[in-house]
Design an enzyme around this catalytic site. Structure first.
Site, PDB file in Angstrom:
ATOM      1  CE  LYS A 160      64.227  68.433  64.606  1.00 15.21           C
ATOM      2  NZ  LYS A 160      63.707  68.177  65.966  1.00 15.21           N
ATOM      3  CE  LYS A 181      59.807  73.063  60.355  1.00 17.52           C
ATOM      4  NZ  LYS A 181      59.102  72.170  61.229  1.00 17.52           N
ATOM      5  CE  LYS A 214      59.736  74.288  68.528  1.00 12.94           C
ATOM      6  NZ  LYS A 214      58.447  74.144  69.183  1.00 12.94           N
TER       7      LYS A 214
END
Ligand code: AMP
Ligand code: TRP
Length: 345
Positions: A121, A204, A207
């Site tokens: 991230k 993966k 969203k």
């Protein structure tokens, strides 16, 4: 060791989802659907919309509020009964951040440095990431342990964070010479613990992926769902007879796993039905199945979202019930740590 470590705690399930955008098919199959199964098996379950986790990366306030309510609607539409389970948003129960701070002082820098989600991230510019993004797994440990939860159903991507939770509980118990926190088990089961992107079978479904074509959102229309599945990346081979033969074909394996999870059967069963057929035959059947499962959920979410005050009432009530469990556990933790607690309630 793990059975013994949790033996004196009655079974309690805790899990959380971030309100950082819409819900995807990955969230549904990897998390929500399994939460409903747990609830229906009669196990006490606490489900948390982790808004404090969401702000570890920038969230527009109006969108955060909307996403929180939409996620609550998603839980209920998927089958979570807010009377039987406890459903609430994290910021309404301050025990999470209070215990989170204590755990920030238990966790070691070396442990945090191994967290792969932070690396993913934060990306190349980790210097610009928030301190919260780095400390986040300690807050996640607090979410779980504030309820003395014994089982944590999550997708594969959260396994490392639940393992860190176990390390934090063990170190706390050891350092203070108590057996106060359970060593919680991750529960990672089913055919869809890792639903992959429709554009790239090695990533993966998320969203936060910039491409909307990469995911199926629970709010997508039937036409969008069918179109996304039709355009999903695949290969030219027919489907094989056994799952092992899908090795090296990540996109094909992903679609088979999605079918299995939606239909509630094993990948073996799906291949027994479709072996020898190509994707031109398989995709329309998958699209039909996906629409039949998701359309009612999406419709129910729309109905619930028409009355946001009712959603807020449900979350408030859930928070009161959550607080009643977490507050005494937090107070006992303060005592163990040596904090003077002399204020009258
Ligand atoms: P998040 O959306 O990252 O807050 O994740 C909420 C829950 O959904 C966690 O239990 C995740 O492990 C699960 N989850 C998220 N994406 C996927 C995916 N692509 N496949 C399976 N589970 C997922
Ligand atoms: N970290 C989880 C995610 O990103 C969400 C989460 C926060 C969670 N607290 C939790 C999951 C506690 C399980 C238990 O998906």
């Amino acid at each position: 060791m793990t059975a013994a470590a949790t033996a004196r705690f009655s079974p309690r399930v805790f899990s959380g989802i971030q309100p950082s955008g819409g819900l995807t098919l990955g969230n549904y199959l990897g998390a929500l659907k399994r939460f409903v199964e747990t609830q229906n098996a009669g196990i006490e379950s606490v489900y948390c919309i982790v808004d404090m986790h969401a702000i570890t990366v920038w969230q527009d306030p109006a969108k955060l509020r909307h996403a929180t309510r939409e996620l609550a609607a998603g839980f209920i539409a998927a089958g979570i009964d807010p009377e039987r389970s406890i459903l609430f948003n994290q910021s309404q129960v301050s025990a999470h951040v209070e215990l989170g701070w204590i755990f920030t002082c238990v966790a070691r820098l070396g442990w945090m440095n191994r967290m792969t989600q932070f690396k993913d991230k934060a990306g190349k510019n980790a210097e610009a990431a928030s301190l919260g993004l780095y400390a986040y797994p300690a807050l996640m440990a607090a979410d779980i342990l504030a309820y003395h939860a014994t089982h944590v159903p999550v997708g594969e991507d959260q396994k490392q964070h639940v393992e860190l939770t176990r390390d934090i509980a063990a170190k706390f118990n050891h350092d203070y010479g108590v057996e106060f926190f359970p060593i919680a088990e991750p529960v990672i089961e089913g055919a869809a613990t890792r639903v992959m992107s429709l554009r790239d079978g090695t990533k993966k479904m998320s969203k936060s992926d910039p491409s909307d074509q990469s995911r199926i959102n629970l709010t997508d229309s039937a036409d969008d769902i069918a179109q996304k599945i039709r355009r999903a990346k695949t290969d030219a081979e027919p489907l094989p007879e056994i799952p092992q033969a899908l090795e090296g074909r990540p996109e094909a394996r992903n679609l088979v796993n999605i079918y299995a999870a939606l239909a509630g059967v094993s990948p073996e069963q799906v291949l027994a039905d479709f072996a020898g057929q190509g994707f031109a035959a398989f995709k329309p059947r998958l699209a039909e199945l996906a629409v039949s499962v998701l359309a009612p959920i999406s419709a129910e979410m729309g109905r619930l979202m028409a009355d946001p005050a009712e959603i807020d009432r449900i979350l408030g009530r859930g928070a009161e019930r959550a607080e009643a469990i977490a507050r005494p556990i937090l107070e006992r933790t303060y005592e163990i740590v040596g904090m003077v607690r002399s204020r009258r309630a």
